[in-house]
Scaffold this motif. Structure first.
Motif, short mmCIF file in Angstrom:
data_model
loop_
_atom_site.label_atom_id
_atom_site.label_comp_id
_atom_site.label_asym_id
_atom_site.label_seq_id
_atom_site.Cartn_x
_atom_site.Cartn_y
_atom_site.Cartn_z
N PRO A 100 2.68 -22.44 21.66
CA PRO A 100 2.50 -21.63 22.80
C PRO A 100 0.92 -21.56 22.94
O PRO A 100 0.03 -21.11 22.11
CB PRO A 100 2.87 -20.34 22.57
CG PRO A 100 4.27 -20.61 21.47
CD PRO A 100 3.72 -21.99 20.58
N SER A 101 0.60 -22.17 24.30
CA SER A 101 -0.79 -21.88 24.55
C SER A 101 -0.70 -22.24 26.21
O SER A 101 0.27 -22.49 26.65
CB SER A 101 -1.67 -22.97 23.96
OG SER A 101 -1.55 -24.44 24.55
N LYS A 112 -1.64 -14.83 26.89
CA LYS A 112 -1.93 -14.90 25.46
C LYS A 112 -1.84 -13.58 24.75
O LYS A 112 -1.31 -13.72 23.64
CB LYS A 112 -3.42 -15.35 25.58
CG LYS A 112 -3.89 -16.53 25.94
CD LYS A 112 -5.39 -16.57 26.00
CE LYS A 112 -5.84 -18.07 26.72
NZ LYS A 112 -7.17 -18.05 27.05
N TYR A 126 2.94 -15.23 24.65
CA TYR A 126 2.94 -16.03 23.54
C TYR A 126 3.19 -15.45 22.53
O TYR A 126 3.67 -16.02 21.56
CB TYR A 126 1.55 -16.91 23.66
CG TYR A 126 1.18 -17.62 24.89
CD1 TYR A 126 2.06 -17.87 25.69
CD2 TYR A 126 -0.18 -18.06 25.18
CE1 TYR A 126 1.92 -18.63 26.79
CE2 TYR A 126 -0.75 -18.58 26.17
CZ TYR A 126 0.55 -19.15 27.05
OH TYR A 126 0.21 -19.74 28.12
#
Length: 333
Positions: free
Chosen positions: A265-266, A311, A315
């Motif tokens: 995840p990013s 973020k 995520y």
């Protein structure tokens, strides 16, 4: 003459038993068949004494095309072990007690050791190309699939309309067909734009085949190696409040897809529509005016639609779910 008839029947019985045993892979260690080169649906259906239609609705096949290495759920012959229950067998083979009883004409749920049962799995809820599944069904479906397209990006969208007020608890296909008609007739796209849709009750729908890139206003750069997920609802502030069931499903689906396609995840692997310029189709992240981007997937999607919200809020939840699923996922690949 009678001896000849009895002998012939005995030979026929032995041949039939050996055929059923061989097609069930040693009498039921698994009801998964791995597709080999040259296999076709009719060929596999004949091998396992079933039909192409049953293979399609059991496995959620949107076409007759098969890929080598793909796994299909097939009927098997299962020998009942001491102490084994109908409930246990149904769970192991993705079936139901009612289906097993009906297929085998069982007068009750009582079983005896050594009893031979024909096991057929539960069909998926399909209408045309649309398949509506639970989280568990989607997990099994995804684990069994092979894909020809490289996937590097998982897109998050909200529908805005239809919103929660348009979902009545079971009108999945009505909503999906309406979106498909709008996308094709009004927007001029070749099919429904998204590959996957989530619903307020936590159900998941597959529509546009994952092997076909999505369409839509996010643009070709995001679509080429992307999977589009539409979440039914308007998740802008002041509108729909996401249910816990849908929230859990969004995290689950994103985590499972990340594992399937080896993504961490990013902002480069899980993207919000809001981060792409409405006209130029370039990725702008948080650097755009309000009139240059859509709010999708919503100004209140897991707290907001900025990269910081993703973020900090989204995520980490996906990463945690990936860790929970990782062992199971790798055992089944």
């Amino acid at each position: 003459m009678k001896k000849h008839v009895i002998g012939s029947l005995l030979v026929l019985s032995i041949v039939l038993f050996l055929h059923l045993s061989s097609t069930s892979h040693a009498s039921s260690t698994s009801n998964l068949y791995e597709v080999k080169g040259g296999d076709t649906l009719p060929k596999i259906a004949k091998q396992f004494s079933t039909s192409t239609y049953e293979l399609k609705i059991t496995n959620g096949l949107q076409s007759n095309t098969l890929l080598e290495g793909q796994k299909l759920i097939v009927p098997v012959i299962h020998e009942v072990s001491p102490g084994e229950t109908l409930q246990q067998i149904a769970k192991e083979f993705h079936s139901t007690e009612e289906i097993i009883q009906h297929v085998n004409r069982l007068p009750s749920k009582q079983l005896r050791p050594g009893q031979m049962l024909t096991i057929k799995s539960k069909p998926l809820n399909m209408e045309g190309q649309h398949i509506v599944m639970t989280r568990e069904e989607f997990q099994d479906w995804l684990l069994n699939q092979k894909f020809t397209r490289e996937i590097h990006l998982i897109q998050q969208h909200h529908t805005w309309r239809p919103s929660y007020k348009h979902f009545h608890g079971n009108n999945y296909f009505q909503i999906l067909n309406s979106m498909q008609q709008h996308h094709m007739k009004t927007m001029g796209w070749s099919n429904i734009a998204q590959n996957i849709t989530t619903f307020p009750d936590g159900k998941i729908a597959l529509s546009r085949p994952i092997n076909i890139a999505p369409e839509g206003t996010i643009g070709p750069k995001a679509n080429e190696n992307g999977i589009a997920i539409e979440h039914v609802g308007n998740f802008d502030l002041g509108h729909d409040v996401m249910t816990q069931e849908q929230r859990d499903t969004i995290i689950f689906v994103t985590a499972l897809l990340s594992l399937k396609f080896s993504l961490e995840p990013s902002i480069d692997t899980i993207t919000y529509h809001h981060w792409w310029h409405y006209k130029t189709k370039e990725r702008v992240l948080d650097n755009a005016k309000d009139n240059e981007v859509k709010s999708c997937p919503g100004t209140n999607f897991f707290g907001g639609n900025s990269t910081t919200h993703a973020k900090n809020n989204f995520y980490p939840l996906v990463e945690k779910k990936m860790e929970e699923l990782r062992d199971l996922f790798h055992r089944n690949q």
